[in-house]
Design a protein around this motif. Structure first.
Motif, mmCIF file in Angstrom:
data_model
loop_
_atom_site.group_PDB
_atom_site.id
_atom_site.type_symbol
_atom_site.label_atom_id
_atom_site.label_comp_id
_atom_site.label_asym_id
_atom_site.label_seq_id
_atom_site.Cartn_x
_atom_site.Cartn_y
_atom_site.Cartn_z
ATOM 1 N N LEU A 63 28.733 6.358 -80.719
ATOM 2 C CA LEU A 63 27.424 6.069 -80.132
ATOM 3 C C LEU A 63 26.338 6.790 -80.925
ATOM 4 N N CYS A 64 25.542 6.026 -81.664
ATOM 5 C CA CYS A 64 24.480 6.683 -82.435
ATOM 6 C C CYS A 64 23.135 6.594 -81.725
ATOM 7 N N PHE A 73 29.076 -1.481 -85.932
ATOM 8 C CA PHE A 73 30.145 -0.603 -86.403
ATOM 9 C C PHE A 73 31.460 -0.902 -85.676
ATOM 10 N N ARG A 74 31.360 -1.209 -84.378
ATOM 11 C CA ARG A 74 32.591 -1.471 -83.610
ATOM 12 C C ARG A 74 33.190 -2.830 -83.936
ATOM 13 N N GLY A 138 24.510 5.446 -89.425
ATOM 14 C CA GLY A 138 24.354 6.005 -88.084
ATOM 15 C C GLY A 138 25.144 7.285 -87.942
ATOM 16 N N ARG A 139 24.637 8.152 -87.080
ATOM 17 C CA ARG A 139 25.315 9.424 -86.789
ATOM 18 C C ARG A 139 25.512 9.503 -85.282
ATOM 19 N N ASP A 140 26.735 9.803 -84.853
ATOM 20 C CA ASP A 140 27.024 9.890 -83.423
ATOM 21 C C ASP A 140 26.140 10.961 -82.779
ATOM 22 N N GLN A 141 25.643 10.623 -81.567
ATOM 23 C CA GLN A 141 24.688 11.526 -80.897
ATOM 24 C C GLN A 141 25.228 12.927 -80.668
ATOM 25 N N SER A 142 26.532 13.042 -80.487
ATOM 26 C CA SER A 142 27.068 14.382 -80.213
ATOM 27 C C SER A 142 27.129 15.258 -81.468
ATOM 28 N N TYR A 143 26.744 14.720 -82.609
ATOM 29 C CA TYR A 143 26.738 15.521 -83.845
ATOM 30 C C TYR A 143 25.311 15.719 -84.373
#
Ligand SMILES: CC(C)(COP(=O)(O)OP(=O)(O)OC[C@H]1O[C@@H](n2cnc3c(N)ncnc32)[C@H](O)[C@@H]1OP(=O)(O)O)[C@@H](O)C(=O)NCCC(=O)NCCS
Length: 214
Positions: A63-64, A73-74, A138-143
């Protein structure tokens, strides 16, 4: 923000699971640099490997924050890779194997009329300029807050500068104005008629990488 690419240490590209030994050997000899140039941040390569996307990578939870990018991406990136419309590289969290970010590269071109001056007047009068497109990133929100977006962008730039196929420029299709501002912060210039498509000559990137300019 001004980023001096020569200050950046890159993430080393690790081979995808299942790649053959010669690919692994090649990877060993790649310059091992890592983002970020910020002294207050931990080196990104201590935590992530950047590698080609394979079936083994888990993408379902990525999830970005942008639904179109997440869906692409999925669902859509694999058919694009199979048809060789794009290559896709992911940042894998070395501890959890989660995918923290990704980008895609495709061959493309930019109409000469869309290239901003003074760049355009120095180019041959061919109707289009050969380029490589960063189509999705994209970068995942948790990172967030780790410099991972920067590391992915620089890895993409480095991949293009090292490629043996002619490409005058790297250009990026930003999904919205905020994403366009991200690319602009790293020296990309908007195309004349498409403000969310941004352009960086490969020669500029190479000069910056080698420390000849800032
Ligand atoms: C754009 C995106 C990849 C940035 O990733 P990130 O991990 O936040 O980026 P970083 O932390 O590496 O940021 C690097 C630098 O860029 C800056 N930056 C990040 N987003 C920015 C933006 N939208 N505009 C201007 N600068 C930006 C950061 O402030 C940072 O500078 P600093 O080191 O001086 O603090 C991420 O926010 C994302 O995935 N967004 C949703 C998808 C998207 O917009 N993709 C863009 C391509 S379509």
């Amino acid at each position: 923000m001004t980023v001096k690419l020569s200050d950046v240490r890159w993430i080393s590209r690790t081979p995808a699971p299942g790649t053959d030994r010669s690919a692994r050997a090649q990877c060993t000899f790649r310059p091992c640099r890592e983002a970020s140039c910020r002294p207050d941040r931990a080196p990104v390569s201590a935590r992530f490997a950047i590698e080609a996307l394979t079936k083994a990578h888990q993408r379902k939870t990525f999830l970005c924050g942008n639904e179109r990018i997440d869906r692409y991406f999925r669902e859509a990136v694999t058919p694009d890779i199979k048809r060789r419309y794009a290559t896709c590289f992911v940042a894998r969290d070395l501890e959890t194997n989660r995918i923290a970010g990704f980008y895609t590269l495709s061959s493309s071109n930019v109409p000469l009329t869309a290239v901003p001056e003074p760049l355009a007047s120095r180019l041959p009068r061919y109707p289009t300029v050969p380029a490589v497109l960063i189509g999705w990133l994209g970068r995942d929100q948790s990172y967030a807050g780790l410099g991972l977006g920067e590391a992915l962008l620089f890895d993409a730039i480095k991949t293009v500068t090292e490629a043996l196929i002619g490409a005058h420029a790297i250009f990026a299709d930003a999904i919205d104005g905020k994403a366009a501002a991200f690319y602009a912060a790293f020296g990309f210039t908007p195309l004349t008629n498409r403000p969310n498509s941004l352009y960086l000559p490969v020669a500029t990137a190479q000069r910056l990488l080698s420390g000849e300019a800032s």
